[in-house]
Write a protein that holds these residues in place. Structure first.
Motif, PDB file in Angstrom:
ATOM      1  N   GLY A 297      29.668  50.676  36.272  1.00  0.00           N
ATOM      2  CA  GLY A 297      29.594  51.477  37.337  1.00  0.00           C
ATOM      3  C   GLY A 297      30.545  51.082  38.465  1.00  0.00           C
ATOM      4  N   THR A 298      31.361  50.111  38.301  1.00  0.00           N
ATOM      5  CA  THR A 298      32.370  49.579  39.325  1.00  0.00           C
ATOM      6  C   THR A 298      33.906  50.178  38.767  1.00  0.00           C
ATOM      7  N   ASP A 299      34.727  50.009  39.670  1.00  0.00           N
ATOM      8  CA  ASP A 299      36.127  50.399  39.347  1.00  0.00           C
ATOM      9  C   ASP A 299      37.061  49.184  39.080  1.00  0.00           C
ATOM     10  N   TYR A 300      36.455  47.936  39.486  1.00  0.00           N
ATOM     11  CA  TYR A 300      37.299  46.696  39.107  1.00  0.00           C
ATOM     12  C   TYR A 300      37.692  46.215  37.816  1.00  0.00           C
ATOM     13  N   VAL A 301      38.544  45.566  37.497  1.00  0.00           N
ATOM     14  CA  VAL A 301      38.672  44.446  36.554  1.00  0.00           C
ATOM     15  C   VAL A 301      38.407  43.272  36.861  1.00  0.00           C
ATOM     16  N   TRP A 302      37.107  42.799  36.400  1.00  0.00           N
ATOM     17  CA  TRP A 302      36.626  41.575  36.987  1.00  0.00           C
ATOM     18  C   TRP A 302      37.187  40.202  35.947  1.00  0.00           C
ATOM     19  N   VAL A 303      37.472  39.277  36.664  1.00  0.00           N
ATOM     20  CA  VAL A 303      38.089  37.912  35.995  1.00  0.00           C
ATOM     21  C   VAL A 303      37.322  36.748  36.389  1.00  0.00           C
ATOM     22  N   GLY A 304      36.891  35.961  35.468  1.00  0.00           N
ATOM     23  CA  GLY A 304      36.293  34.652  35.858  1.00  0.00           C
ATOM     24  C   GLY A 304      36.542  33.614  34.641  1.00  0.00           C
ATOM     25  N   ARG A 305      35.740  32.556  34.547  1.00  0.00           N
ATOM     26  CA  ARG A 305      35.830  31.544  33.810  1.00  0.00           C
ATOM     27  C   ARG A 305      37.464  31.128  33.445  1.00  0.00           C
ATOM     28  N   LEU A 306      38.388  31.020  34.570  1.00  0.00           N
ATOM     29  CA  LEU A 306      39.897  30.641  34.448  1.00  0.00           C
ATOM     30  C   LEU A 306      39.768  28.981  34.220  1.00  0.00           C
ATOM     31  N   ARG A 307      40.244  28.514  33.266  1.00  0.00           N
ATOM     32  CA  ARG A 307      40.502  27.083  33.231  1.00  0.00           C
ATOM     33  C   ARG A 307      41.830  26.965  32.356  1.00  0.00           C
ATOM     34  N   ASP A 308      42.337  25.731  32.651  1.00  0.00           N
ATOM     35  CA  ASP A 308      43.382  25.270  31.785  1.00  0.00           C
ATOM     36  C   ASP A 308      43.004  25.003  30.325  1.00  0.00           C
ATOM     37  N   ASP A 309      43.869  25.170  29.475  1.00  0.00           N
ATOM     38  CA  ASP A 309      43.616  24.822  28.062  1.00  0.00           C
ATOM     39  C   ASP A 309      44.030  23.603  27.447  1.00  0.00           C
ATOM     40  N   PRO A 310      43.146  22.595  27.257  1.00  0.00           N
ATOM     41  CA  PRO A 310      43.534  21.519  27.036  1.00  0.00           C
ATOM     42  C   PRO A 310      44.400  21.389  25.697  1.00  0.00           C
TER      43      PRO A 310
END
Ligand code: A2P
Length: 342
Positions: A297-310
Protein backbone atom coordinates in the motif's frame (compact mmCIF):
# COMPACT_ATOMS: atom_id res chain seq x y z
CA UNK A 1 15.37 21.00 -21.69
CA UNK A 2 14.41 18.28 -24.13
CA UNK A 3 11.36 18.52 -26.34
CA UNK A 4 7.98 17.45 -24.93
CA UNK A 5 6.63 14.02 -25.83
CA UNK A 6 3.00 15.15 -25.96
CA UNK A 7 1.76 18.66 -26.75
CA UNK A 8 0.98 20.83 -23.73
CA UNK A 9 -2.70 20.49 -22.75
CA UNK A 10 -4.78 20.95 -19.62
CA UNK A 11 -5.58 17.23 -19.58
CA UNK A 12 -4.95 14.09 -21.61
CA UNK A 13 -7.05 11.20 -22.94
CA UNK A 14 -5.99 8.05 -21.11
CA UNK A 15 -6.76 4.39 -21.84
CA UNK A 16 -6.22 1.64 -19.26
CA UNK A 17 -6.09 -1.78 -20.94
CA UNK A 18 -6.72 -4.51 -18.35
CA UNK A 19 -8.69 -2.03 -16.23
CA UNK A 20 -10.55 -4.82 -14.42
CA UNK A 21 -7.35 -6.61 -13.33
CA UNK A 22 -5.23 -6.30 -10.18
CA UNK A 23 -2.69 -3.95 -11.77
CA UNK A 24 -5.22 -2.09 -13.95
CA UNK A 25 -7.40 -1.22 -10.96
CA UNK A 26 -4.35 0.04 -9.09
CA UNK A 27 -3.34 2.12 -12.14
CA UNK A 28 -6.73 3.86 -11.93
CA UNK A 29 -6.32 4.42 -8.18
CA UNK A 30 -2.85 5.89 -8.65
CA UNK A 31 -3.95 8.17 -11.53
CA UNK A 32 -6.58 9.52 -9.12
CA UNK A 33 -4.26 9.78 -6.12
CA UNK A 34 -1.57 11.63 -8.07
CA UNK A 35 -4.19 13.85 -9.77
CA UNK A 36 -2.99 12.91 -13.23
CA UNK A 37 -4.71 15.36 -15.60
CA UNK A 38 -7.22 13.03 -17.27
CA UNK A 39 -9.59 14.59 -19.84
CA UNK A 40 -11.35 11.40 -20.94
CA UNK A 41 -10.78 7.89 -19.60
CA UNK A 42 -11.33 4.58 -21.40
CA UNK A 43 -11.27 1.50 -19.18
CA UNK A 44 -10.68 -1.41 -21.57
CA UNK A 45 -10.62 -5.17 -21.02
CA UNK A 46 -11.73 -8.35 -22.80
CA UNK A 47 -15.25 -9.10 -24.03
CA UNK A 48 -15.76 -10.95 -20.69
CA UNK A 49 -16.03 -7.71 -18.73
CA UNK A 50 -17.01 -5.25 -21.49
CA UNK A 51 -20.14 -3.36 -20.45
CA UNK A 52 -19.39 -3.43 -16.71
CA UNK A 53 -18.83 -0.09 -14.97
CA UNK A 54 -15.80 1.39 -13.24
CA UNK A 55 -15.70 4.50 -11.04
CA UNK A 56 -12.95 7.03 -11.60
CA UNK A 57 -12.70 10.56 -10.17
CA UNK A 58 -16.34 10.33 -8.98
CA UNK A 59 -17.61 9.43 -12.45
CA UNK A 60 -18.70 6.11 -13.93
CA UNK A 61 -17.11 4.71 -17.08
CA UNK A 62 -18.21 1.70 -19.10
CA UNK A 63 -15.55 -0.95 -19.72
CA UNK A 64 -14.92 -1.37 -23.46
CA UNK A 65 -13.82 -4.43 -25.42
CA UNK A 66 -10.22 -4.14 -26.61
CA UNK A 67 -10.98 -5.97 -29.86
CA UNK A 68 -13.29 -3.16 -30.97
CA UNK A 69 -11.53 -0.21 -29.35
CA UNK A 70 -10.39 2.58 -31.68
CA UNK A 71 -7.20 4.19 -30.30
CA UNK A 72 -7.38 7.30 -32.50
CA UNK A 73 -7.50 10.49 -30.43
CA UNK A 74 -6.12 8.89 -27.27
CA UNK A 75 -2.82 10.21 -25.86
CA UNK A 76 -1.59 7.51 -23.47
CA UNK A 77 -2.52 3.85 -22.99
CA UNK A 78 -1.43 1.93 -19.89
CA UNK A 79 -1.46 -1.77 -20.79
CA UNK A 80 -1.62 -4.55 -18.20
CA UNK A 81 -3.47 -7.40 -19.85
CA UNK A 82 -0.73 -9.95 -20.54
CA UNK A 83 2.03 -10.29 -23.13
CA UNK A 84 -0.09 -11.77 -25.92
CA UNK A 85 -2.59 -8.90 -25.67
CA UNK A 86 0.23 -6.35 -25.79
CA UNK A 87 1.87 -7.98 -28.79
CA UNK A 88 -1.43 -8.04 -30.65
CA UNK A 89 -2.68 -4.54 -29.79
CA UNK A 90 0.10 -2.16 -28.65
CA UNK A 91 1.38 -1.56 -32.22
CA UNK A 92 -2.02 -0.38 -33.49
CA UNK A 93 -2.26 2.07 -30.54
CA UNK A 94 1.27 3.37 -31.25
CA UNK A 95 0.50 3.68 -34.98
CA UNK A 96 -2.57 5.76 -34.10
CA UNK A 97 -0.31 8.22 -32.24
CA UNK A 98 -0.99 6.96 -28.73
CA UNK A 99 1.95 6.33 -26.35
CA UNK A 100 1.76 2.80 -24.91
CA UNK A 101 3.23 2.06 -21.48
CA UNK A 102 3.22 -1.71 -21.35
CA UNK A 103 3.43 -3.70 -18.13
CA UNK A 104 3.94 -7.08 -19.83
CA UNK A 105 7.28 -8.63 -20.75
CA UNK A 106 6.41 -8.57 -24.47
CA UNK A 107 8.60 -5.61 -25.52
CA UNK A 108 11.07 -5.20 -22.67
CA UNK A 109 14.16 -6.68 -24.28
CA UNK A 110 13.59 -5.29 -27.79
CA UNK A 111 16.75 -3.24 -28.40
CA UNK A 112 14.85 -0.16 -29.63
CA UNK A 113 12.19 -0.21 -26.89
CA UNK A 114 12.68 1.98 -23.81
CA UNK A 115 12.66 0.03 -20.52
CA UNK A 116 12.26 2.71 -17.89
CA UNK A 117 12.36 3.19 -14.13
CA UNK A 118 12.05 6.96 -13.69
CA UNK A 119 14.40 7.18 -10.68
CA UNK A 120 17.03 5.06 -12.45
CA UNK A 121 17.22 5.65 -16.23
CA UNK A 122 14.84 8.48 -17.20
CA UNK A 123 16.93 9.29 -20.30
CA UNK A 124 16.04 5.92 -21.84
CA UNK A 125 12.56 7.34 -22.51
CA UNK A 126 14.05 9.25 -25.48
CA UNK A 127 13.93 5.97 -27.45
CA UNK A 128 10.12 6.06 -27.30
CA UNK A 129 9.91 9.08 -29.60
CA UNK A 130 10.27 6.78 -32.61
CA UNK A 131 8.06 3.80 -31.75
CA UNK A 132 5.79 5.16 -28.96
CA UNK A 133 6.06 1.92 -26.96
CA UNK A 134 7.61 2.04 -23.49
CA UNK A 135 8.09 -1.10 -21.44
CA UNK A 136 7.51 -1.17 -17.70
CA UNK A 137 10.09 -3.55 -16.18
CA UNK A 138 9.37 -6.72 -14.21
CA UNK A 139 8.17 -6.01 -10.65
CA UNK A 140 11.16 -7.68 -8.97
CA UNK A 141 13.58 -5.86 -11.27
CA UNK A 142 12.09 -2.42 -10.53
CA UNK A 143 12.52 -2.54 -6.76
CA UNK A 144 16.02 -3.99 -7.08
CA UNK A 145 17.34 -1.37 -9.52
CA UNK A 146 15.84 1.48 -7.47
CA UNK A 147 17.89 0.22 -4.50
CA UNK A 148 21.07 -0.50 -6.50
CA UNK A 149 21.29 2.66 -8.61
CA UNK A 150 22.33 5.14 -5.86
CA UNK A 151 25.07 2.71 -4.74
CA UNK A 152 26.23 2.04 -8.32
CA UNK A 153 26.60 5.82 -8.82
CA UNK A 154 29.12 5.95 -5.94
CA UNK A 155 31.04 2.69 -6.42
CA UNK A 156 30.34 0.68 -9.60
CA UNK A 157 28.62 -2.65 -9.05
CA UNK A 158 30.28 -5.74 -10.56
CA UNK A 159 27.97 -8.59 -9.51
CA UNK A 160 24.54 -9.13 -7.96
CA UNK A 161 23.22 -12.35 -6.40
CA UNK A 162 19.50 -12.08 -5.59
CA UNK A 163 16.85 -14.38 -4.15
CA UNK A 164 13.25 -13.19 -4.16
CA UNK A 165 10.20 -13.89 -2.00
CA UNK A 166 7.35 -12.86 -4.30
CA UNK A 167 3.72 -12.20 -3.47
CA UNK A 168 0.86 -13.97 -5.25
CA UNK A 169 -0.56 -10.67 -6.57
CA UNK A 170 2.29 -10.81 -9.08
CA UNK A 171 0.14 -13.44 -10.81
CA UNK A 172 -2.85 -11.07 -10.86
CA UNK A 173 -6.27 -11.34 -9.26
CA UNK A 174 -6.41 -15.07 -9.98
CA UNK A 175 -3.20 -15.62 -7.99
CA UNK A 176 -4.68 -13.92 -4.95
CA UNK A 177 -7.91 -15.90 -5.31
CA UNK A 178 -5.93 -19.15 -5.38
CA UNK A 179 -4.01 -18.39 -2.16
CA UNK A 180 -7.23 -17.36 -0.38
CA UNK A 181 -9.15 -20.40 -1.59
CA UNK A 182 -6.40 -22.92 -0.82
CA UNK A 183 -5.87 -21.46 2.67
CA UNK A 184 -9.58 -21.72 3.45
CA UNK A 185 -9.74 -25.24 2.00
CA UNK A 186 -6.80 -26.52 4.05
CA UNK A 187 -8.07 -24.91 7.26
CA UNK A 188 -11.37 -26.69 6.63
CA UNK A 189 -9.63 -30.04 6.05
CA UNK A 190 -10.51 -29.97 2.35
CA UNK A 191 -8.20 -30.82 -0.56
CA UNK A 192 -6.47 -27.73 -2.03
CA UNK A 193 -6.49 -27.69 -5.85
CA UNK A 194 -3.77 -25.78 -7.76
CA UNK A 195 -4.70 -24.04 -10.94
CA UNK A 196 -2.68 -20.81 -11.24
CA UNK A 197 0.58 -21.84 -9.52
CA UNK A 198 2.61 -24.97 -10.39
CA UNK A 199 2.18 -26.35 -6.85
CA UNK A 200 0.12 -25.61 -3.73
CA UNK A 201 0.98 -22.05 -2.63
CA UNK A 202 -0.89 -22.01 0.71
CA UNK A 203 1.51 -22.95 3.56
CA UNK A 204 4.25 -23.53 1.00
CA UNK A 205 7.13 -21.86 -0.91
CA UNK A 206 7.60 -22.50 -4.66
CA UNK A 207 11.03 -21.93 -6.30
CA UNK A 208 9.43 -21.64 -9.73
CA UNK A 209 7.94 -18.48 -11.32
CA UNK A 210 7.13 -18.47 -15.05
CA UNK A 211 8.46 -21.28 -17.26
CA UNK A 212 11.78 -23.14 -17.07
CA UNK A 213 14.33 -22.60 -19.81
CA UNK A 214 17.01 -24.94 -21.16
CA UNK A 215 19.72 -23.62 -18.81
CA UNK A 216 17.69 -24.47 -15.68
CA UNK A 217 16.75 -20.86 -14.91
CA UNK A 218 13.13 -19.74 -15.00
CA UNK A 219 11.96 -16.95 -17.28
CA UNK A 220 11.27 -14.75 -14.24
CA UNK A 221 14.92 -15.18 -13.18
CA UNK A 222 16.09 -14.46 -16.72
CA UNK A 223 13.93 -11.28 -16.77
CA UNK A 224 15.61 -9.98 -13.59
CA UNK A 225 19.07 -10.79 -14.95
CA UNK A 226 18.58 -9.26 -18.42
CA UNK A 227 16.44 -6.27 -17.46
CA UNK A 228 18.80 -5.17 -14.67
CA UNK A 229 21.62 -5.02 -17.19
CA UNK A 230 19.53 -3.14 -19.75
CA UNK A 231 18.31 -0.58 -17.19
CA UNK A 232 21.34 -0.14 -14.97
CA UNK A 233 24.53 -1.25 -16.69
CA UNK A 234 25.34 -4.08 -19.12
CA UNK A 235 28.65 -4.63 -17.31
CA UNK A 236 26.96 -5.94 -14.15
CA UNK A 237 26.62 -9.72 -13.86
CA UNK A 238 23.44 -10.90 -12.19
CA UNK A 239 22.20 -14.27 -10.98
CA UNK A 240 18.71 -14.73 -9.53
CA UNK A 241 16.52 -17.30 -7.80
CA UNK A 242 12.87 -16.25 -7.85
CA UNK A 243 10.47 -17.80 -5.36
CA UNK A 244 6.71 -17.49 -4.81
CA UNK A 245 5.62 -17.22 -1.17
CA UNK A 246 2.13 -17.15 0.39
CA UNK A 247 1.98 -13.35 0.78
CA UNK A 248 -0.74 -11.30 -0.90
CA UNK A 249 1.07 -8.01 -1.56
CA UNK A 250 4.77 -7.09 -1.43
CA UNK A 251 7.86 -8.70 -2.92
CA UNK A 252 10.98 -9.13 -0.74
CA UNK A 253 14.52 -9.65 -1.99
CA UNK A 254 17.73 -10.79 -0.35
CA UNK A 255 20.50 -9.15 -2.39
CA UNK A 256 24.25 -9.66 -2.25
CA UNK A 257 26.10 -6.91 -4.12
CA UNK A 258 29.77 -6.95 -5.07
CA UNK A 259 31.35 -3.61 -5.97
CA UNK A 260 34.53 -2.69 -7.81
CA UNK A 261 35.94 -1.47 -4.47
CA UNK A 262 34.69 -1.69 -0.88
CA UNK A 263 31.49 0.18 0.01
CA UNK A 264 30.90 -0.23 3.74
CA UNK A 265 27.32 -0.94 4.84
CA UNK A 266 27.36 2.18 6.99
CA UNK A 267 28.16 4.36 3.97
CA UNK A 268 25.58 2.51 1.82
CA UNK A 269 22.95 3.22 4.48
CA UNK A 270 23.74 6.95 4.30
CA UNK A 271 23.58 6.97 0.49
CA UNK A 272 20.25 5.12 0.41
CA UNK A 273 18.74 7.35 3.12
CA UNK A 274 19.19 10.32 0.74
CA UNK A 275 17.97 8.53 -2.40
CA UNK A 276 14.73 9.25 -4.26
CA UNK A 277 11.91 6.76 -3.71
CA UNK A 278 13.73 4.81 -0.98
CA UNK A 279 12.95 4.46 2.71
CA UNK A 280 15.64 2.90 4.91
CA UNK A 281 14.41 0.93 7.94
CA UNK A 282 17.47 -0.68 9.44
CA UNK A 283 17.69 -0.95 13.20
CA UNK A 284 18.84 -4.40 14.33
CA UNK A 285 18.86 -3.34 18.00
CA UNK A 286 15.24 -2.22 17.74
CA UNK A 287 14.48 -5.30 15.64
CA UNK A 288 13.22 -3.03 12.89
CA UNK A 289 13.44 -4.05 9.22
CA UNK A 290 11.20 -3.82 6.14
CA UNK A 291 8.43 -6.38 5.65
CA UNK A 292 5.70 -6.77 3.02
CA UNK A 293 3.03 -6.32 5.70
CA UNK A 294 4.24 -2.73 6.08
CA UNK A 295 5.42 -2.01 2.53
CA UNK A 296 2.06 -3.03 0.99
CA UNK A 297 0.00 0.00 0.00
CA UNK A 298 3.04 2.34 0.02
CA UNK A 299 5.02 3.85 -2.83
CA UNK A 300 8.52 3.39 -1.39
CA UNK A 301 11.19 0.82 -2.00
CA UNK A 302 12.10 -0.19 1.57
CA UNK A 303 15.69 -1.18 2.37
CA UNK A 304 17.10 -2.75 5.54
CA UNK A 305 19.35 -5.47 6.98
CA UNK A 306 22.34 -3.68 5.41
CA UNK A 307 25.56 -5.39 6.49
CA UNK A 308 29.11 -5.97 5.32
CA UNK A 309 29.63 -9.40 3.81
CA UNK A 310 32.47 -11.09 5.74
CA UNK A 311 32.99 -13.52 2.84
CA UNK A 312 34.16 -10.79 0.42
CA UNK A 313 35.82 -7.40 1.05
CA UNK A 314 33.87 -5.63 -1.74
CA UNK A 315 30.43 -7.07 -0.98
CA UNK A 316 27.46 -6.17 1.11
CA UNK A 317 24.17 -7.78 1.91
CA UNK A 318 20.76 -6.08 1.88
CA UNK A 319 17.02 -6.75 2.12
CA UNK A 320 14.66 -4.87 -0.21
CA UNK A 321 10.85 -4.84 -0.04
CA UNK A 322 8.23 -3.02 -2.13
CA UNK A 323 4.56 -3.24 -3.06
CA UNK A 324 4.83 -5.21 -6.30
CA UNK A 325 1.51 -3.98 -7.66
CA UNK A 326 2.31 -0.30 -6.94
CA UNK A 327 6.03 0.50 -7.46
CA UNK A 328 6.53 -2.86 -9.15
CA UNK A 329 3.85 -2.15 -11.76
CA UNK A 330 1.09 0.49 -11.63
CA UNK A 331 2.98 3.34 -9.95
CA UNK A 332 6.03 2.96 -12.18
CA UNK A 333 3.74 3.07 -15.25
CA UNK A 334 1.98 6.23 -14.02
CA UNK A 335 5.35 7.85 -13.25
CA UNK A 336 6.36 7.17 -16.88
CA UNK A 337 3.06 8.73 -18.03
CA UNK A 338 3.92 11.79 -15.93
CA UNK A 339 7.24 12.07 -17.76
CA UNK A 340 5.40 11.97 -21.10
CA UNK A 341 3.28 15.03 -20.23
CA UNK A 342 6.03 17.03 -18.52
P1 A2P B 1 -11.15 -9.29 -18.17
O1 A2P B 1 -11.68 -8.80 -16.85
O2 A2P B 1 -12.09 -8.96 -19.28
O3 A2P B 1 -10.74 -10.74 -18.15
P2 A2P B 1 -5.30 -9.97 -13.77
O4 A2P B 1 -3.84 -9.77 -14.08
O5 A2P B 1 -5.70 -9.44 -12.43
O6 A2P B 1 -5.69 -11.40 -13.99
O7 A2P B 1 -6.12 -9.12 -14.86
C1 A2P B 1 -5.93 -9.25 -16.23
C2 A2P B 1 -6.57 -8.08 -16.96
O8 A2P B 1 -6.31 -8.21 -18.36
C3 A2P B 1 -8.09 -8.02 -16.82
O9 A2P B 1 -8.51 -6.69 -16.84
C4 A2P B 1 -8.54 -8.77 -18.07
O10 A2P B 1 -9.84 -8.41 -18.49
C5 A2P B 1 -7.53 -8.25 -19.06
N1 A2P B 1 -7.41 -9.13 -20.21
C6 A2P B 1 -7.02 -10.43 -20.22
N2 A2P B 1 -7.04 -10.92 -21.49
C7 A2P B 1 -7.43 -9.91 -22.28
C8 A2P B 1 -7.65 -9.77 -23.70
N3 A2P B 1 -7.45 -10.78 -24.53
N4 A2P B 1 -8.08 -8.57 -24.15
C9 A2P B 1 -8.29 -7.54 -23.32
N5 A2P B 1 -8.10 -7.60 -21.98
C10 A2P B 1 -7.68 -8.77 -21.48
Amino acid sequence: MSERFLPEKDAYNVVVVGATGAVGRTMLEILEERRFPVADLAPVASSRSAGTRIAFNSKEYVVQDLEHFDPRGWDIALFSAGGGTSLAHAPRFADAGCYVIDNSSAWRMEPDVALVVPEVNPDALEMARRNRIIANPNCSTIQMVVALKPLHDVVPIRRVVVSTYQAVSGAGGKGMDELARQTADLLNARQAESDVFPARIAFNVIPHIDVFMDDGYTKEERKMMDETRKILDPNISVTATTVRVPVFYGHSESINVTFEAPLPAEKAREILAEAEGICVVDDPKGEDYPMPSEAAGTDYVWVGRLRDDPSHPNSLQMWVVADNVRKGAALNAVQIAEMLIR
